[in-house]
Design an enzyme around this catalytic site. Structure first.
Site, PDB file in Angstrom:
ATOM      1  N   SER A 122      -2.193  31.976 -34.015  1.00 36.86           N
ATOM      2  CA  SER A 122      -1.587  33.086 -33.035  1.00 36.86           C
ATOM      3  C   SER A 122      -1.059  34.003 -33.853  1.00 36.86           C
ATOM      4  CB  SER A 122      -0.578  32.306 -32.050  1.00 36.86           C
ATOM      5  OG  SER A 122       0.316  33.357 -31.783  1.00 36.86           O
ATOM      6  N   TYR A 128       6.473  26.684 -31.581  1.00 33.96           N
ATOM      7  CA  TYR A 128       5.052  26.980 -31.348  1.00 33.96           C
ATOM      8  C   TYR A 128       4.490  28.029 -32.886  1.00 33.96           C
ATOM      9  CZ  TYR A 128       0.920  29.568 -29.257  1.00 33.96           C
ATOM     10  OH  TYR A 128      -0.387  30.393 -29.290  1.00 33.96           O
ATOM     11  N   LYS A 156       1.706  27.210 -35.578  1.00 26.65           N
ATOM     12  CA  LYS A 156       0.464  28.057 -35.746  1.00 26.65           C
ATOM     13  C   LYS A 156       0.670  28.670 -37.257  1.00 26.65           C
ATOM     14  CE  LYS A 156      -1.293  27.828 -31.769  1.00 26.65           C
ATOM     15  NZ  LYS A 156      -2.641  27.578 -31.638  1.00 26.65           N
TER      16      LYS A 156
HETATM   17  N1  LIG Z   1      -3.592  33.189 -24.616  1.00 28.33           N
HETATM   18  C1  LIG Z   1      -2.972  33.896 -25.814  1.00 28.33           C
HETATM   19  O1  LIG Z   1      -2.510  35.224 -25.531  1.00 28.33           O
HETATM   20  C2  LIG Z   1      -3.096  33.170 -26.989  1.00 28.33           C
HETATM   21  C3  LIG Z   1      -2.378  33.966 -28.082  1.00 28.33           C
HETATM   22  C4  LIG Z   1      -2.283  33.410 -29.201  1.00 28.33           C
HETATM   23  C5  LIG Z   1      -2.968  32.158 -29.587  1.00 28.33           C
HETATM   24  N2  LIG Z   1      -3.508  31.734 -28.304  1.00 28.33           N
HETATM   25  C6  LIG Z   1      -3.744  30.101 -28.564  1.00 28.33           C
HETATM   26  O2  LIG Z   1      -5.134  30.028 -28.138  1.00 28.33           O
HETATM   27  C7  LIG Z   1      -5.669  28.496 -27.701  1.00 28.33           C
HETATM   28  C8  LIG Z   1      -5.871  28.597 -26.138  1.00 28.33           C
HETATM   29  O3  LIG Z   1      -4.624  29.072 -25.556  1.00 28.33           O
HETATM   30  P1  LIG Z   1      -4.846  29.379 -24.000  1.00 28.33           P
HETATM   31  O4  LIG Z   1      -3.944  30.811 -23.914  1.00 28.33           O
HETATM   32  O5  LIG Z   1      -6.309  29.568 -23.600  1.00 28.33           O
HETATM   33  O6  LIG Z   1      -4.066  28.281 -23.068  1.00 28.33           O
HETATM   34  P2  LIG Z   1      -4.385  27.344 -22.027  1.00 28.33           P
HETATM   35  O7  LIG Z   1      -4.689  28.466 -20.908  1.00 28.33           O
HETATM   36  O8  LIG Z   1      -3.237  26.755 -21.805  1.00 28.33           O
HETATM   37  O9  LIG Z   1      -5.473  26.615 -22.300  1.00 28.33           O
HETATM   38  C9  LIG Z   1      -5.375  25.445 -23.276  1.00 28.33           C
HETATM   39  C10 LIG Z   1      -6.386  24.347 -23.152  1.00 28.33           C
HETATM   40  O10 LIG Z   1      -5.849  23.458 -24.162  1.00 28.33           O
HETATM   41  C11 LIG Z   1      -6.162  22.040 -23.389  1.00 28.33           C
HETATM   42  N3  LIG Z   1      -5.231  21.177 -23.835  1.00 28.33           N
HETATM   43  C12 LIG Z   1      -3.928  21.100 -24.194  1.00 28.33           C
HETATM   44  N4  LIG Z   1      -3.512  20.151 -24.969  1.00 28.33           N
HETATM   45  C13 LIG Z   1      -4.485  19.448 -25.178  1.00 28.33           C
HETATM   46  C14 LIG Z   1      -4.944  18.209 -25.717  1.00 28.33           C
HETATM   47  N5  LIG Z   1      -3.728  17.221 -25.818  1.00 28.33           N
HETATM   48  N6  LIG Z   1      -6.243  17.766 -25.571  1.00 28.33           N
HETATM   49  C15 LIG Z   1      -7.009  18.367 -25.114  1.00 28.33           C
HETATM   50  N7  LIG Z   1      -7.013  19.384 -24.672  1.00 28.33           N
HETATM   51  C16 LIG Z   1      -5.618  20.019 -24.524  1.00 28.33           C
HETATM   52  C17 LIG Z   1      -5.522  22.431 -22.122  1.00 28.33           C
HETATM   53  O11 LIG Z   1      -6.144  21.544 -21.153  1.00 28.33           O
HETATM   54  P3  LIG Z   1      -5.166  20.671 -20.014  1.00 28.33           P
HETATM   55  O12 LIG Z   1      -5.739  21.429 -18.902  1.00 28.33           O
HETATM   56  O13 LIG Z   1      -5.662  19.143 -20.232  1.00 28.33           O
HETATM   57  O14 LIG Z   1      -3.623  20.828 -20.279  1.00 28.33           O
HETATM   58  C18 LIG Z   1      -6.088  23.878 -21.605  1.00 28.33           C
HETATM   59  O15 LIG Z   1      -7.561  23.726 -21.188  1.00 28.33           O
HETATM   60  C19 LIG Z   1      -4.236  27.813 -28.009  1.00 28.33           C
HETATM   61  O16 LIG Z   1      -4.317  27.205 -29.357  1.00 28.33           O
HETATM   62  C20 LIG Z   1      -3.089  28.933 -28.095  1.00 28.33           C
HETATM   63  O17 LIG Z   1      -2.269  28.719 -28.869  1.00 28.33           O
HETATM   64  C21 LIG Z   1      -3.373  32.163 -27.111  1.00 28.33           C
END
Ligand SMILES: NC(=O)c1ccc[n+]([C@@H]2O[C@H](COP(=O)([O-])OP(=O)(O)OC[C@H]3O[C@@H](n4cnc5c(N)ncnc54)[C@H](OP(=O)(O)O)[C@@H]3O)[C@@H](O)[C@H]2O)c1
Length: 316
Positions: free
Chosen positions: A171, A197, A201
């Protein structure tokens, strides 16, 4: 990239304007070529946390390029698998159980996975409001973002195909935090979700570099990347105010996942190892002098990951 577009790209990056959909829409007019439409035909990709958000968008992007995608998720994966198959008719999607935050689950998953892996995307992510520990006693963000991916990389190492790519989804928030190898479990300081977080990261970016060093010359390349700001279920739940303020500027998940898919499939990133990327361009890993870590701190992180996961990889 011309000098003018490079300058524009840098302004977008440093002002953070590029993190939203404006960055995606402008940069796609000048960024490197898309991967070939069949770039991943015959390849197998593992994407963790692909039930929703960026993970699901990454799985769809990889499947569109011909990969068989194994979505490593906790709980029932049938709905996610069906959704991805609907988005990419004719695709081959396999839903595997893996709770990335649990050492035992990651170990079982890696042991039981048959065949070679060409792409491994460490995407699963969380940001709990309160400090939370897994049943194994590790702080949840450390477990999910750092320990699980470290062990998964180590355990799948013998199954990583020649030319495989390992991608750590970090991130831009990590820019604000130094490597805190002295307090991995976040016990000393008062718990703040965004700070914890960002710490993990930062650890991901350093670990990706250490893994790249370790695997250098093996045919496997390792990169980390950040997606900018994308509207996902995770952002809606963990950052509702941020989402409200930035609403129309946020990327959709596909836009956020673009660089992960590109890193997995395009030719250019295969020529590098251990870089940090956003919008198909290598980015610095530090903007502030105070966030720079020492070689000893990096080694401390590696050794702690080995100790806490029971992985037995030699130091890089
Ligand atoms: N969205 C952004 O703007 C943004 C920005 C910077 C970085 N990121 C990074 O991008 C990645 C995805 O983020 P997102 O925004 O798509 O988040 P999200 O919508 O919360 O999706 C995260 C996914 O990870 C799964 N997960 C969480 N803990 C888990 C575990 N222990 N084992 C297996 N699956 C697990 C969740 O499944 P469950 O339904 O089982 O919880 C969910 O499907 C993350 O690493 C996040 O830090 C996102």
């Amino acid at each position: 990239m011309s000098t003018v577009t490079r300058a524009a790209d840098t302004v977008l990056d440093r002002t953070l304007l590029g993190y939203g959909n404006i960055g995606y829409l402008l940069r796609r007019t000048w960024w490197p070529e898309d991967p070939a439409p069949d770039a991943l035909a015959g390849k197998v990709a593992v994407v963790t946390g692909a039930k929703a958000g960026l993970g699901k968008a990454t799985a769809i992007g990889l499947a569109k390029l011909g990969a068989t995608v194994r979505i490593a998720i906790r709980g029932d994966g049938d709905a996610a698998r069906a959704e991805i198959e609907r988005a990419v008719p004719g695709s081959r999607i396999i839903a595997d159980h893996c709770d990335v935050s649990l050492i035992s689950s990651v170990r079982d998953y890696a042991k039981n996975l048959d065949g070679e892996v060409d792409v491994l995307v460490h995407n699963a992510g969380v940001m709990p409001a309160e400090r939370t520990e897994t049943a194994e006693g590790n702080e949840l963000m450390l477990a999910t973002h750092v320990l699980g991916p470290h062990l998964l990389t180590a355990s799948l190492r013998p199954k990583l195909a020649d030319g495989a790519r390992v991608i750590w989804v970090s991130s831009g928030g990590m820019y604000g935090q130094p490597l805190r190898a002295d307090d991995l479990q976040y016990r000393r300081d008062e718990y703040k979700p965004a700070a914890g977080y960002a710490r993990t990261k930062r650890m991901q970016v350093v670990l990706a570099e250490l893994w790249a060093d370790r695997l250098d010359g093996s045919g496997v390349t390792v990169h980390s990347a950040h997606p900018g700001w994308a509207d996902t279920p995770g952002v809606a739940t963990s950052l509702p105010t941020f989402r409200k303020l930035t609403g129309p500027l946020l990327r959709n998940p596909e836009q956020g996942a673009d660089t992960f898919v590109w890193l997995a499939a395009a030719e250019e990133p295969g020529r590098y190892n251990g870089m940090f990327w956003h919008d198909r361009v290598q980015r610095p890993t530090h903007y502030l002098g105070k966030t720079r870590e020492t070689a000893a701190q990096r080694q401390e992180l590696w050794q702690a990951c080995e100790r806490l996961t029971g992985a037995k990889t030699d130091s890089p």
